[in-house]
Structure formats: C-alpha cells, structure tokens
Design an enzyme around this catalytic site. Structure first.
Site, PDB file in Angstrom:
ATOM      1  N   PHE A  59      28.333 -55.217 -17.577  1.00  0.00           N
ATOM      2  CA  PHE A  59      27.232 -54.305 -18.099  1.00  0.00           C
ATOM      3  C   PHE A  59      26.989 -53.037 -18.741  1.00  0.00           C
ATOM      4  O   PHE A  59      25.367 -52.485 -17.655  1.00  0.00           O
ATOM      5  CB  PHE A  59      26.466 -54.779 -16.412  1.00  0.00           C
ATOM      6  N   SER A  61      28.781 -49.815 -20.899  1.00  0.00           N
ATOM      7  CA  SER A  61      29.699 -48.725 -21.907  1.00  0.00           C
ATOM      8  C   SER A  61      30.391 -47.952 -21.488  1.00  0.00           C
ATOM      9  O   SER A  61      29.142 -47.554 -21.142  1.00  0.00           O
ATOM     10  CB  SER A  61      29.441 -49.578 -23.279  1.00  0.00           C
ATOM     11  N   VAL A  62      31.248 -47.277 -21.349  1.00  0.00           N
ATOM     12  CA  VAL A  62      31.865 -45.943 -21.302  1.00  0.00           C
ATOM     13  C   VAL A  62      32.341 -45.462 -21.543  1.00  0.00           C
ATOM     14  O   VAL A  62      32.895 -45.299 -22.346  1.00  0.00           O
ATOM     15  CB  VAL A  62      32.419 -45.983 -20.012  1.00  0.00           C
ATOM     16  N   ASP A 167      32.976 -55.458  -6.079  1.00  0.00           N
ATOM     17  CA  ASP A 167      34.411 -55.361  -7.253  1.00  0.00           C
ATOM     18  C   ASP A 167      34.604 -54.710  -6.928  1.00  0.00           C
ATOM     19  O   ASP A 167      35.659 -53.822  -8.367  1.00  0.00           O
ATOM     20  CB  ASP A 167      33.142 -55.666  -8.340  1.00  0.00           C
TER      21      ASP A 167
HETATM   22  P1  ADP Z   1      31.648 -51.224 -15.589  1.00  0.00           P
HETATM   23  O1  ADP Z   1      30.220 -51.907 -14.928  1.00  0.00           O
HETATM   24  O2  ADP Z   1      31.221 -51.904 -17.198  1.00  0.00           O
HETATM   25  O3  ADP Z   1      32.907 -52.309 -15.017  1.00  0.00           O
HETATM   26  P2  ADP Z   1      32.368 -48.990 -14.825  1.00  0.00           P
HETATM   27  O4  ADP Z   1      32.143 -47.761 -14.031  1.00  0.00           O
HETATM   28  O5  ADP Z   1      33.331 -50.102 -13.933  1.00  0.00           O
HETATM   29  O6  ADP Z   1      32.221 -49.987 -15.424  1.00  0.00           O
HETATM   30  O7  ADP Z   1      33.181 -47.976 -16.014  1.00  0.00           O
HETATM   31  C1  ADP Z   1      34.423 -49.037 -16.915  1.00  0.00           C
HETATM   32  C2  ADP Z   1      35.891 -48.130 -17.284  1.00  0.00           C
HETATM   33  O8  ADP Z   1      35.640 -46.757 -17.947  1.00  0.00           O
HETATM   34  C3  ADP Z   1      36.404 -47.834 -15.755  1.00  0.00           C
HETATM   35  O9  ADP Z   1      37.686 -49.123 -15.293  1.00  0.00           O
HETATM   36  C4  ADP Z   1      37.172 -46.701 -16.055  1.00  0.00           C
HETATM   37  O10 ADP Z   1      38.679 -47.627 -17.309  1.00  0.00           O
HETATM   38  C5  ADP Z   1      36.377 -45.767 -17.472  1.00  0.00           C
HETATM   39  N1  ADP Z   1      35.517 -45.226 -16.489  1.00  0.00           N
HETATM   40  C6  ADP Z   1      34.314 -45.181 -15.164  1.00  0.00           C
HETATM   41  N2  ADP Z   1      34.075 -44.310 -15.378  1.00  0.00           N
HETATM   42  C7  ADP Z   1      34.876 -43.029 -15.428  1.00  0.00           C
HETATM   43  C8  ADP Z   1      35.502 -41.747 -16.009  1.00  0.00           C
HETATM   44  N3  ADP Z   1      33.983 -41.182 -14.353  1.00  0.00           N
HETATM   45  N4  ADP Z   1      36.408 -41.087 -15.513  1.00  0.00           N
HETATM   46  C9  ADP Z   1      37.486 -41.945 -16.924  1.00  0.00           C
HETATM   47  N5  ADP Z   1      37.103 -43.269 -17.303  1.00  0.00           N
HETATM   48  C10 ADP Z   1      35.727 -44.151 -16.243  1.00  0.00           C
HETATM   49 MG    MG Z   2      33.817 -52.016 -13.703  1.00  0.00          MG
END
Ligand code: ADP
Ligand code: MG
Ligand code: ZN
Length: 473
Positions: A59, A61-62, A167
């Site tokens: 859902f 990309s980070v 989750d």
């Molecule tokens: P998704 O809904 O796609 O799983 P997430 O919010 O879990 O999205 O973020 C995906 C990944 O990005 C995380 O597992 C982590 O590795 C990285 N990530 C997310 N937020 C942060 C943050 N604030 N700082 C560093 N890494 C982050």
């Molecule tokens: Mg996640």
C-alpha cells in the site's frame, strides 16, 4: 506418513533472507520511482532531497529524504507515499493515529503531510533501524526481553486510544539497536474499538465491508478444501454443512471451523456438491457470506481473526506480540509462515494444541473440529529445541502417546536435530553468554499468556507490562 501442514519447512523460518541480486536494475528502478514521486507531489522538492527508497509495501513506498533545518542542520525524514488508490478516509485515519497517539511511548510521530490530487505523502522523522531477520541470530535474551517490553509499551499506549493496529510484526516495529530506540509504525490497517478516541477510525467501519471476490475468500469461507502437499488441512465450514458432508475416510488430520451460534434452529437440507473439487457449487454460491475484519499478515494473525470472529479487539495485537516473542525466544523468523488463514490456524494448533483451540473457539461461538489431535507443546522445550539446545526427542517426552510423538517429532524438528548436534559439539556455547542457558520461567509464562487462544482471557498489554518478567524495569 502422518504429518501435518504445520510441520513443513515453511514454518520456523531460517535465519537470513535472499536478497535481490540485480543491484544496477534496483537503483535504476529506484531513480525512476523517485522521479515520479517528485512529479506526483511537486511541493516535496521545495523541502526535501529524496535520497533513496527504504521500504516498499503493498500500500505504500517509503523514501529517505533530507531537509535543511532552520538552524542550518540536516534533518532526515521518512516519506511514506501511499498508493493513490487508497481511500481518502483510510489515509486520513492513518494520519490521525500518528498525530494523536504518535511521537511518544514508542509510537512513531508525524511531521507533515503533503497531498496533491490523489497522492498523499506522510512525512515522519527518520529512524534508522535493523531488520529482525538480519539480527535474530545475534540477539541476547536481555535484548529480547527489552524488545518485547517496548513493544508492549507501544501497544498499551495505542490501545488506550482505542486503536487496534491489526498488523503487528517486526517490520512495523522499528528497532534501533545501538540507540535502544523503538517505534511502532504503519497504521495503514488500523481499526478502532467501539469507544475509540480516533474519530476517523469510526468512519472506517463501512469501508471494510466491501464484498470479497467469490473465488478466493468466499470459496474458502464456505466450501473448498484447502489442499496442500501435507495431510492436515483446515477448513472453514458454515453451519449445517457438517451434517450434509462427510470427511472422506482416507483424509486425516482435517480441521473444520463452523459457526456455532447459528446452529440453533437453522436447518440446511441442501447438500454441497463441490466439496474437494476446485469449483463452487450453487449451494455454496447461495450461502450468506460471513464477514469479519481480516487484515494483517497470516503468520501473525490471532486465532479469532483466522476463525473470522466478528468482534475483534485490541487482543489481536497482543497475540501478534506473542508470536514475535515466540519467534525471538526460539530464534526462528518468521515463526509461522502460512500462505493462507487455514494453514495458519493449523500451525497454531500444532503449537497450542487442537483441543485447546477448539475450546477457545467455542467461547466465541465457533466450532473447530479436527480429525486428528495435535497436542499442546511445552513452550520452553519447544523454544530450546528450536535453538538447538535440547535433543529433539525431549519435545516429545511430555506427549503420552506414541502416535502423537511421531506426528510432532519427525517433520517438525528435523532441522533442529542437526543444529543440536552442532551446538553440543562446540565446546564454548556462544549461546550461553547471551543468556540463552538461563531463560527464566517468567519468560515462558508471559509467552503463554500472550498466546492465550481465547481473546477474552488473553493478557492485555497493560497487564503484561506488570508481569514478573519485567519487575526490574
Ligand atoms: P507499509 O504500509 O507499506 O508496510 P510502513 O509504514 O510499514 O508501510 O513502512 C514500510 C517500511 O518503511 C518499514 O518497514 C520501515 O522499514 C520503513 N519506515 C517506515 N517508517 C519509517 C520511519 N519513520 N523511519 C525509518 N524507516 C521507516
Ligand atoms: Mg508495514
Ligand atoms: Zn459447495
């Protein structure tokens, strides 16, 4: 041979992951992703230089981005770009969880949010972290204890706001080993309790009730037998079906779940004729579909989620924390690796017992039938065996009957046999220095309460923090 689904190589993950080989291609893909993000949300460019992609989920990309701060320093941020098809209320709810509950108690905070048309980017402080899969083999017991403590702290906090995360898994609980910092992220699947303080979570209620595709969920819900290479299968069957269908005698180790409540007064005279075929018959097509929230990752899903119990609460997050604890204590990640809910339920039964699972299900109005008994395992013996600290045979000592022993022993622990031999041969047990030889009984007692099959009696995060395992914190 008697073997069950849970006893496969898929379960009890092995250390290390296969990393994608083609670096050049990766970086070209990443460049173009970054390019399209700048295009989709142009105002980002004014503030951030996007350095790299750090996460890619279904859902979102980070990305890692840097910005020049007012004092001239360089600040690092995580930019979460949500897929444009996300429902606006869903996005707003995720943001509201972060703004109201985040920024303290091991819950990630939020700095900004950018939006252009249907693109939304949530900007959070960047937290450097290690993936559990990469460090699981080197964690000491003390570190595991600290990790679980901080995870429970985050859960207590969000549960106070009436947020069910849905989750909970290591990828969503960031751990910075050096700084001993923790942060719960990803409220993309969160839901509210009946009295939630997050207004937008209340608005989500209608959204999750979208009809499911007939040939995946519904099929599974009503009649198809999940066939795998192994013999133990789990099936969700609705009321009345059991009277009209018989398990073929050749099939053993078959688990079935049905709705107990609707049993009274309801008579299904129709007989399903698609049982064990890959088709859905008219009888099944006309069945009223049972719907219950079902987000998350199969291996971390609580039994009440797998059984589709309609009123799920914060206890489902506590179960997931228990699975993480089990994983860390046994040194296997992921612990349960299931392709679907029925396989996941069978795997749970392998550890927690099929009779016990049936008893718990009964408490929330469901019947679980299992044609073969899967005995409950002693958690300490299980974890120590998987760590290679005990000969495999010990796991079965507690089991009274020979057939049960064979069912558990052979496939479940074959890998650990080799590991045990290796460990016992080496004179200095590195493990011991990490406290794995002196894991206190309290650890397994807490684990037992976190993995309580019945959500009504399962320990809460708040109570778990008061557990004797944590008295010195
Ligand atoms: P998704 O809904 O796609 O799983 P997430 O919010 O879990 O999205 O973020 C995906 C990944 O990005 C995380 O597992 C982590 O590795 C990285 N990530 C997310 N937020 C942060 C943050 N604030 N700082 C560093 N890494 C982050
Ligand atoms: Mg996640
Ligand atoms: Zn059918």
């Amino acid at each position: 041979m008697d073997s069950c689904v849970a006893c496969t190589d898929e379960m009890f993950g092995v250390d290390g992951i296969v990393k994608s080989g083609n670096k050049k291609k990766m970086s070209r893909d990443m460049e173009s992703d970054i390019e399209s993000l700048y295009k989709a949300v142009p105002q980002l460019a004014k503030t951030f230089r996007i350095i790299e992609k750090i996460g890619q989920g279904t859902f979102s990309s980070v990305y890692l981005g840097e910005a020049r701060m007012q004092d001239g320093s360089r600040g690092l941020f995580a930019l979460k770009h949500l897929i444009p098809t996300s429902h606006p209320t869903r996005i707003a709810a995720e943001l509201q969880c972060l703004t109201i509950a985040g920024g303290r108690e091991n819950v990630m905070g939020v700095e900004y949010c950018f939006r252009k048309e249907d693109h939304a980017v949530i900007v959070m402080p960047y937290m450097e972290h290690q993936a559990i899969v990469d460090i699981i083999g080197t964690l000491s017991f003390e570190e595991v204890r600290l990790y679980i403590y901080h995870l429970l702290k985050a859960l207590r906090h969000i549960h106070q706001f009436g947020i069910i995360h849905r989750d909970i898994k290591p990828n969503n609980f960031l751990y910075n080993r050096k700084a001993k910092k923790f942060a719960l992220v990803d409220f993309g699947l969160a839901q509210g309790t009946a009295d939630t303080q997050i207004e937008l979570l209340k608005d989500l209620v209608g959204l999750s009730k979208a009809p499911r595709p007939v040939f995946s969920e519904r099929n599974l819900n009503s009649c198809s037998l999940i066939t795998t290479k192994q013999e133990t299968k789990t099936q969700l069957v609705r009321t009345g079906e059991l009277s009209s269908r018989r398990f073929p005698p050749a099939r053993r180790g078959l688990a079935t779940v049905r709705n107990q409540k609707s049993q009274r007064g309801v008579h299904h005279s129709l007989t399903c004729n698609c049982f064990q075929t890959d088709q859905v018959c008219n009888v099944c097509l006309s069945r009223k579909q049972q719907s219950a929230p079902r987000a998350g990752t199969p291996g971390f899903r609580a039994p009440e989620v797998l059984i589709k119990c309609p009123n799920q609460g914060t206890a489902i997050d506590v179960w997931s924390a228990g699975v993480i604890f089990l994983s860390l204590l046994s040194g296997r990640y992921p612990f349960f690796k299931a392709s679907d809910d029925m396989v996941a339920l069978t795997q749970i039964m392998t550890i927690r017992g099929s009779r016990e699972t049936a008893r718990a299900a009964k408490a929330f109005g469901k019947a679980v039938l299992c044609s073969r008994e899967l005995p409950r395992l002693d958690l300490r013996v299980l974890c120590e065996t998987l760590r290679g600290r005990r000969p495999v045979e010990e796991v079965c000592k507690s089991l009274d009957d020979c057939r049960k022993k064979r069912a558990v022993e052979t496939p479940l622990l074959s890998k650990s046999k080799a590991k045990f031999q290796k460990v016992s041969q080496s004179e200095t047990l590195v493990n011991d220095e990490q406290g794995w030889d002196t894991v206190p009984e309290e650890a397994y007692d807490l684990l037992d309460h976190l993995l309580d099959l019945n959500p009504m009696t399962r320990i809460t995060a708040a109570k778990a923090l008061e557990h004797p395992l944590f008295t010195d914190f």
